[in-house]
Scaffold this motif. Structure first.
Motif, short mmCIF file in Angstrom:
data_model
loop_
_atom_site.label_atom_id
_atom_site.label_comp_id
_atom_site.label_asym_id
_atom_site.label_seq_id
_atom_site.Cartn_x
_atom_site.Cartn_y
_atom_site.Cartn_z
N GLN A 61 -80.01 59.02 -123.69
CA GLN A 61 -79.16 58.43 -122.64
C GLN A 61 -77.99 57.62 -123.21
O GLN A 61 -77.86 56.42 -122.95
CB GLN A 61 -80.03 57.60 -121.69
N TRP A 62 -77.14 58.31 -123.94
CA TRP A 62 -75.93 57.67 -124.48
C TRP A 62 -75.08 57.08 -123.36
O TRP A 62 -74.37 56.09 -123.55
CB TRP A 62 -75.11 58.69 -125.28
N ASP A 63 -75.15 57.71 -122.19
CA ASP A 63 -74.33 57.26 -121.06
C ASP A 63 -74.71 55.85 -120.63
O ASP A 63 -73.85 55.02 -120.31
CB ASP A 63 -74.45 58.25 -119.90
N ALA A 82 -63.85 61.14 -115.76
CA ALA A 82 -65.02 61.22 -116.66
C ALA A 82 -64.61 61.06 -118.11
O ALA A 82 -63.55 61.52 -118.54
CB ALA A 82 -65.73 62.56 -116.48
N VAL A 83 -65.50 60.37 -118.87
CA VAL A 83 -65.36 60.30 -120.33
C VAL A 83 -66.62 60.84 -120.99
O VAL A 83 -67.69 60.89 -120.37
CB VAL A 83 -65.10 58.86 -120.83
N GLY A 84 -66.48 61.21 -122.26
CA GLY A 84 -67.63 61.67 -123.04
C GLY A 84 -68.20 60.55 -123.89
O GLY A 84 -67.86 59.38 -123.70
N PRO A 85 -69.07 60.89 -124.85
CA PRO A 85 -69.76 59.88 -125.66
C PRO A 85 -68.82 59.00 -126.49
O PRO A 85 -69.21 57.91 -126.90
CB PRO A 85 -70.66 60.72 -126.58
N THR A 86 -67.58 59.44 -126.73
CA THR A 86 -66.64 58.62 -127.51
C THR A 86 -65.69 57.83 -126.61
O THR A 86 -64.71 57.27 -127.09
CB THR A 86 -65.81 59.50 -128.46
N GLU A 87 -65.95 57.80 -125.32
CA GLU A 87 -65.11 57.08 -124.35
C GLU A 87 -63.69 57.62 -124.30
O GLU A 87 -62.75 56.89 -124.04
CB GLU A 87 -65.09 55.57 -124.61
N ASP A 147 -74.31 66.20 -125.49
CA ASP A 147 -73.17 65.35 -125.13
C ASP A 147 -72.87 65.42 -123.63
O ASP A 147 -71.90 64.84 -123.15
CB ASP A 147 -71.93 65.74 -125.94
N ALA A 148 -73.71 66.12 -122.89
CA ALA A 148 -73.67 66.08 -121.42
C ALA A 148 -74.56 64.91 -120.97
O ALA A 148 -75.06 64.14 -121.78
CB ALA A 148 -74.15 67.40 -120.84
N VAL A 149 -74.75 64.77 -119.67
CA VAL A 149 -75.54 63.66 -119.11
C VAL A 149 -76.93 64.18 -118.75
O VAL A 149 -77.05 65.19 -118.04
CB VAL A 149 -74.85 63.07 -117.86
N LEU A 150 -77.95 63.48 -119.25
CA LEU A 150 -79.33 63.86 -118.95
C LEU A 150 -79.80 63.13 -117.69
O LEU A 150 -79.65 61.91 -117.59
CB LEU A 150 -80.25 63.50 -120.12
N SER A 151 -80.34 63.90 -116.75
CA SER A 151 -80.89 63.26 -115.55
C SER A 151 -81.98 64.14 -114.94
O SER A 151 -82.37 65.15 -115.53
CB SER A 151 -79.78 62.96 -114.54
N THR A 152 -82.45 63.72 -113.77
CA THR A 152 -83.54 64.43 -113.12
C THR A 152 -83.07 65.71 -112.43
O THR A 152 -82.00 65.74 -111.82
CB THR A 152 -84.17 63.51 -112.05
N VAL A 153 -83.89 66.74 -112.51
CA VAL A 153 -83.70 67.95 -111.72
C VAL A 153 -85.09 68.34 -111.20
O VAL A 153 -86.10 67.95 -111.80
CB VAL A 153 -83.09 69.11 -112.55
N PRO A 154 -85.16 69.08 -110.09
CA PRO A 154 -86.48 69.46 -109.60
C PRO A 154 -87.28 70.14 -110.71
O PRO A 154 -86.79 71.07 -111.37
CB PRO A 154 -86.16 70.44 -108.46
N GLY A 155 -88.46 69.64 -110.98
CA GLY A 155 -89.31 70.23 -112.01
C GLY A 155 -89.13 69.63 -113.39
O GLY A 155 -89.81 70.04 -114.33
#
Ligand SMILES: [Ca+2]
Ligand SMILES: [Ca+2]
Length: 484
Positions: free
Chosen positions: A135-137, A353-358, A393-401
């Motif tokens: 969770q770099w975000d 939107a920004v990525g991990p390096t802002e 480098d995308a955003v990790l979050s919840t998805v069904p399952g």
């Protein structure tokens, strides 16, 4: 039939990660002069007037009223009368228009990943969550520092106007306010859980996790796990958001005390040729009435800037640029109904939107005076100069399952909605305007890159402005700054 081209989103990327954008539903064939297929209409009473006279005219014209939004003087009607629009016009009706073909879409290709659920018990510390390392975000916007003060107040409810939330997900089961959740598909409220749960899209569940995934020893932590979310489903099973659903969603959220809504979709009326088709203007006017009502009721609208890497400020007004024919160059002051919605409506907090390096994500749209703040949305291409995609480098979050990665300005928006929820928890009573300026004041300013910024070949953009600029607005939102 006319389809909207998704600017700068090669299919390879869309397959690899979620990118939200706008697309146009195929326009229906022209209605025959008499009885034909049913169409949905928005009927606008004069601003501030009641809808009684309009209701009578709808009935007389052979229409059925699906919903009556007296708060904003808008009726949703359905009719098979091909001459309905003409028949319904008259005293008590300011304007009427069909919403046929005016649906926009989400793109939501998330990838789920396997997860070790045999994790330790939570301590209230987000850094103890099993997937925290990804969770770099959250680290970027100082979520752990904020959580040392507050994780948010359960009285703060963020409305997720999206494709539904999976309330059975282990990271969301305690986080969804079921009694405030509803489907608005078709412009009509349905409060059954089946109606507001996800069917064909993981998008809303991903957004909800970023806002409020629980600190519970499972999966991830959201920005405001002490606050809660409500599912306001506006995306139908074919992936389309119609104006009547968006209007219903804004009013539902406002009338149920949601102080923040997150809107990860983007309506670009210009793509629908609004200016050359005055028929459509009443539709966008009705959407703006709903947004304005929700602001008066105390709801802050957070919206994504879109994933087309376009300058939203100069898209139509730069008359010195050669007109490439893709958009008409006209004075926007006389065409307010053709604003990009909700991104450009007054009082809306619009997020790039920004990525991990802002740095600005290659796909993020931007615009001085349009983008208010930025937030992490992911950038899977910066690391290799565009050559290959790095999913982490995308955003990790919840998805069904399970849990999944996605990138897009629709992943940035929920970080802002979460920070807004933290701000309201620490400083209750802020009105939407105060909250919006508080988010801006507490943001971390990000400077414009010099010259032409082209992090990925084919994705050039030029940043303008000073401390407040077209790429980042007032800067990256900060969870700690709003609670300290
Ligand atoms: Ca968790
Ligand atoms: Ca704004």
């Amino acid at each position: 039939m006319r389809m909207h081209k998704l600017v700068g989103l090669p299919s390879a990327i869309a397959l690899a990660v979620g990118l939200a954008g706008a697309a146009i539903a195929p326009a229906n064939a022209a209605a025959p002069p008499s009885a034909g297929p049913a169409s949905t209409y928005l009927v606008l009473a004069p601003q501030g007037g009641n809808t009684k006279a309009a209701q009578k005219r709808v009935a007389a014209a052979g229409g059925t009223i699906l919903a009556s939004y007296d708060q904003i003087g808008v009726l949703v009607a359905r009719s098979t009368n091909g001459a309905f629009e003409t028949a319904v016009k008259g005293s008590g009706v300011q304007s009427v228009a069909s919403t046929d073909g005016l649906g926009t879409t989400l793109i939501d290709d998330n990838i789920t990943m396997g997860v070790d659920t045999g994790a330790e018990e939570a301590t209230g510390n987000p850094t103890a969550e099993p997937l925290w390392a990804n969770q770099w975000d959250m680290r970027q916007i100082d979520v752990p520092e904020a959580h040392a003060i507050t994780t948010g107040d359960p009285s703060v409810v963020v409305g997720v106007l999206d494709s539904g939330i999976d309330a059975t997900h282990p990271d969301l089961a305690t986080q969804v306010v079921k009694e405030k959740s509803a489907s608005c598909i078709g412009g009509v409220v349905d409060t059954s859980q089946a109606a507001w749960s996800p069917t064909t899209s993981t998008h809303g569940t991903h957004v909800a996790g970023t806002i409020a995934a629980a600190i519970n020893g499972v999966g991830i932590a959201g920005v405001a796990p002490g606050a809660r979310v409500a599912s306001v489903k506006v995306v139908n099973d074919d992936g389309f958001i119609y104006p009547e659903a968006a209007i219903c969603g804004y009013l539902w959220a406002a009338d149920h005390g949601m102080q923040v809504t997150n809107n990860s979709y983007y309506i670009d009326p210009w793509e629908f040729n609004c200016i050359n088709d005055p028929r459509q203007r009443p539709v966008w006017l009705a959407v703006q009435r709903a947004l304005s009502y929700s602001s008066r009721k105390g709801t802050l609208t957070v919206a994504s800037a879109g994933n087309s890497n376009v300058d939203l400020q100069h898209k139509f007004t730069d008359s010195t640029s050669p007109n490439d024919g893709s958009y008409p160059v006209v004075d926007r002051t006389i065409t307010g109904a053709c604003r990009d919605l909700p991104a450009e409506a007054p009082g809306v907090v619009t997020v790039s939107a920004v990525g991990p390096t802002e740095q600005k994500s290659y796909y993020s749209s931007y615009g001085q005076g349009v983008v208010d703040v930025t937030a992490p949305g992911g950038d899977t291409r910066f690391r290799t100069g565009g050559a290959t995609s790095t999913i982490t480098d995308a955003v990790l979050s919840t998805v069904p399952g399970g849990w999944g990665w996605a990138q897009g300005t629709s992943m940035a928006g929920p970080h802002v909605a979460g920070v807004a929820a933290l701000a309201l928890s620490a400083h209750p009573g802020m009105k939407p305007g105060q909250l919006a300026s508080f988010l801006e004041r507490t943001a971390t300013p990000l400077a414009c890159p010099e010259g032409v910024y082209e992090p990925r070949p084919g994705y050039a953009a030029t940043c303008t402005g000073g401390e407040r600029n077209s790429f980042y607005g007032a800067g990256n939102v900060n969870a700690f700054n709003v609670v300290k």
